[in-house]
Design a protein around this motif. Structure first.
Motif, PDB file in Angstrom:
ATOM      1  N   LEU A 219       0.822  -1.203   0.000  1.00  0.00           N
ATOM      2  CA  LEU A 219       0.000   0.000   0.000  1.00  0.00           C
ATOM      3  C   LEU A 219       0.860   1.259   0.000  1.00  0.00           C
ATOM      4  O   LEU A 219       1.906   1.295   0.640  1.00  0.00           O
ATOM      5  CB  LEU A 219      -0.902   0.028   1.240  1.00  0.00           C
ATOM      6  CG  LEU A 219      -1.928  -1.092   1.366  1.00  0.00           C
ATOM      7  CD1 LEU A 219      -2.564  -1.077   2.750  1.00  0.00           C
ATOM      8  CD2 LEU A 219      -2.979  -0.952   0.283  1.00  0.00           C
ATOM      9  N   SER A 220       0.379   2.275  -0.679  1.00  0.00           N
ATOM     10  CA  SER A 220       1.032   3.581  -0.637  1.00  0.00           C
ATOM     11  C   SER A 220       0.542   4.341   0.590  1.00  0.00           C
ATOM     12  O   SER A 220      -0.480   3.983   1.195  1.00  0.00           O
ATOM     13  CB  SER A 220       0.692   4.385  -1.895  1.00  0.00           C
ATOM     14  OG  SER A 220      -0.692   4.685  -1.903  1.00  0.00           O
ATOM     15  N   GLN A 221       1.253   5.399   0.941  1.00  0.00           N
ATOM     16  CA  GLN A 221       0.778   6.264   2.026  1.00  0.00           C
ATOM     17  C   GLN A 221      -0.596   6.820   1.670  1.00  0.00           C
ATOM     18  O   GLN A 221      -1.468   6.925   2.539  1.00  0.00           O
ATOM     19  CB  GLN A 221       1.764   7.407   2.272  1.00  0.00           C
ATOM     20  CG  GLN A 221       3.044   6.979   2.927  1.00  0.00           C
ATOM     21  CD  GLN A 221       3.986   8.141   3.156  1.00  0.00           C
ATOM     22  OE1 GLN A 221       3.847   9.214   2.564  1.00  0.00           O
ATOM     23  NE2 GLN A 221       4.976   7.926   4.011  1.00  0.00           N
ATOM     24  N   GLU A 222      -0.774   7.152   0.432  1.00  0.00           N
ATOM     25  CA  GLU A 222      -2.056   7.701  -0.011  1.00  0.00           C
ATOM     26  C   GLU A 222      -3.187   6.693   0.163  1.00  0.00           C
ATOM     27  O   GLU A 222      -4.293   7.044   0.593  1.00  0.00           O
ATOM     28  CB  GLU A 222      -1.964   8.152  -1.465  1.00  0.00           C
ATOM     29  CG  GLU A 222      -3.186   8.898  -1.936  1.00  0.00           C
ATOM     30  CD  GLU A 222      -2.999   9.548  -3.296  1.00  0.00           C
ATOM     31  OE1 GLU A 222      -4.023   9.915  -3.888  1.00  0.00           O
ATOM     32  OE2 GLU A 222      -1.855   9.698  -3.746  1.00  0.00           O
ATOM     33  N   ALA A 223      -2.923   5.427  -0.144  1.00  0.00           N
ATOM     34  CA  ALA A 223      -3.956   4.393   0.002  1.00  0.00           C
ATOM     35  C   ALA A 223      -4.337   4.206   1.468  1.00  0.00           C
ATOM     36  O   ALA A 223      -5.525   4.082   1.795  1.00  0.00           O
ATOM     37  CB  ALA A 223      -3.467   3.073  -0.595  1.00  0.00           C
ATOM     38  N   VAL A 224      -3.341   4.203   2.351  1.00  0.00           N
ATOM     39  CA  VAL A 224      -3.623   4.070   3.784  1.00  0.00           C
ATOM     40  C   VAL A 224      -4.402   5.288   4.262  1.00  0.00           C
ATOM     41  O   VAL A 224      -5.383   5.163   5.003  1.00  0.00           O
ATOM     42  CB  VAL A 224      -2.323   3.881   4.597  1.00  0.00           C
ATOM     43  CG1 VAL A 224      -2.599   3.949   6.094  1.00  0.00           C
ATOM     44  CG2 VAL A 224      -1.657   2.562   4.237  1.00  0.00           C
ATOM     45  N   ALA A 225      -3.988   6.465   3.824  1.00  0.00           N
ATOM     46  CA  ALA A 225      -4.668   7.698   4.213  1.00  0.00           C
ATOM     47  C   ALA A 225      -6.129   7.669   3.776  1.00  0.00           C
ATOM     48  O   ALA A 225      -7.023   8.049   4.548  1.00  0.00           O
ATOM     49  CB  ALA A 225      -3.960   8.905   3.604  1.00  0.00           C
TER      50      ALA A 225
ATOM     51  N   ASP B 210      -5.288  12.813   5.542  1.00  0.00           N
ATOM     52  CA  ASP B 210      -4.420  13.267   4.474  1.00  0.00           C
ATOM     53  C   ASP B 210      -3.153  12.415   4.402  1.00  0.00           C
ATOM     54  O   ASP B 210      -2.670  11.916   5.428  1.00  0.00           O
ATOM     55  CB  ASP B 210      -4.046  14.739   4.750  1.00  0.00           C
ATOM     56  CG  ASP B 210      -3.344  15.370   3.569  1.00  0.00           C
ATOM     57  OD1 ASP B 210      -4.031  15.619   2.562  1.00  0.00           O
ATOM     58  OD2 ASP B 210      -2.120  15.594   3.659  1.00  0.00           O
ATOM     59  N   ARG B 211      -2.593  12.256   3.209  1.00  0.00           N
ATOM     60  CA  ARG B 211      -1.371  11.492   3.040  1.00  0.00           C
ATOM     61  C   ARG B 211      -0.227  12.043   3.885  1.00  0.00           C
ATOM     62  O   ARG B 211       0.591  11.307   4.442  1.00  0.00           O
ATOM     63  CB  ARG B 211      -0.950  11.462   1.566  1.00  0.00           C
ATOM     64  CG  ARG B 211       0.274  10.557   1.331  1.00  0.00           C
ATOM     65  CD  ARG B 211       1.192  11.035   0.221  1.00  0.00           C
ATOM     66  NE  ARG B 211       1.616  12.396   0.341  1.00  0.00           N
ATOM     67  CZ  ARG B 211       2.661  12.818   1.095  1.00  0.00           C
ATOM     68  NH1 ARG B 211       3.349  11.973   1.820  1.00  0.00           N
ATOM     69  NH2 ARG B 211       2.982  14.082   1.132  1.00  0.00           N
ATOM     70  N   ALA B 212      -0.164  13.359   4.021  1.00  0.00           N
ATOM     71  CA  ALA B 212       0.900  13.981   4.816  1.00  0.00           C
ATOM     72  C   ALA B 212       0.810  13.553   6.286  1.00  0.00           C
ATOM     73  O   ALA B 212       1.837  13.457   6.972  1.00  0.00           O
ATOM     74  CB  ALA B 212       0.841  15.498   4.697  1.00  0.00           C
ATOM     75  N   TYR B 213      -0.392  13.283   6.764  1.00  0.00           N
ATOM     76  CA  TYR B 213      -0.563  12.824   8.140  1.00  0.00           C
ATOM     77  C   TYR B 213       0.023  11.431   8.307  1.00  0.00           C
ATOM     78  O   TYR B 213       0.707  11.144   9.302  1.00  0.00           O
ATOM     79  CB  TYR B 213      -2.044  12.845   8.522  1.00  0.00           C
ATOM     80  CG  TYR B 213      -2.300  12.519   9.971  1.00  0.00           C
ATOM     81  CD1 TYR B 213      -1.829  13.341  10.985  1.00  0.00           C
ATOM     82  CD2 TYR B 213      -3.022  11.386  10.330  1.00  0.00           C
ATOM     83  CE1 TYR B 213      -2.068  13.052  12.318  1.00  0.00           C
ATOM     84  CE2 TYR B 213      -3.264  11.089  11.654  1.00  0.00           C
ATOM     85  CZ  TYR B 213      -2.784  11.929  12.646  1.00  0.00           C
ATOM     86  OH  TYR B 213      -3.019  11.631  13.963  1.00  0.00           O
TER      87      TYR B 213
END
Length: 85
Positions: free
Chosen positions: A20-26, A32-35
């Motif tokens: 998973l990407s950070q974006e997918a988890v977010a 937000d992905r930054a979180y």
């Protein structure tokens, strides 16, 4: 080791093992992905609710995200009994 870094290291390891990407988890968590990125870097003092949502997003038990031995082990296998999806 700081518990925030333990959580962040485990989050990153489970996330990458699940492909998973950070974006997918977010997206799964509704944040937000930054979180997610800041959690992985150990810069967030997450709440119990965030711990729960993170575990749900990764398909692991909340306790797995706090496992100091797993965090310190580097690129070890997933702990027994855990199955990231």
């Amino acid at each position: 080791m700081d518990i925030r870094q333990v959580f962040g290291d485990n989050l990153r390891r489970f996330r990458t093992q699940a492909g998973l990407s950070q974006e997918a988890v977010a997206e799964r968590m509704g944040v937000d992905r930054a979180y997610v990125s800041s959690m992985e870097r150990g810069q967030q003092n997450v709440t119990l609710l965030t711990l729960w949502h993170t575990a749900q997003a990764l398909g692991v038990k909340p306790v797995d995200l706090l496992d100091e031995d797993f965090a310190a082990a580097g690129d070890s296998d997933v702990p027994e009994g855990s199955s990231p999806s």
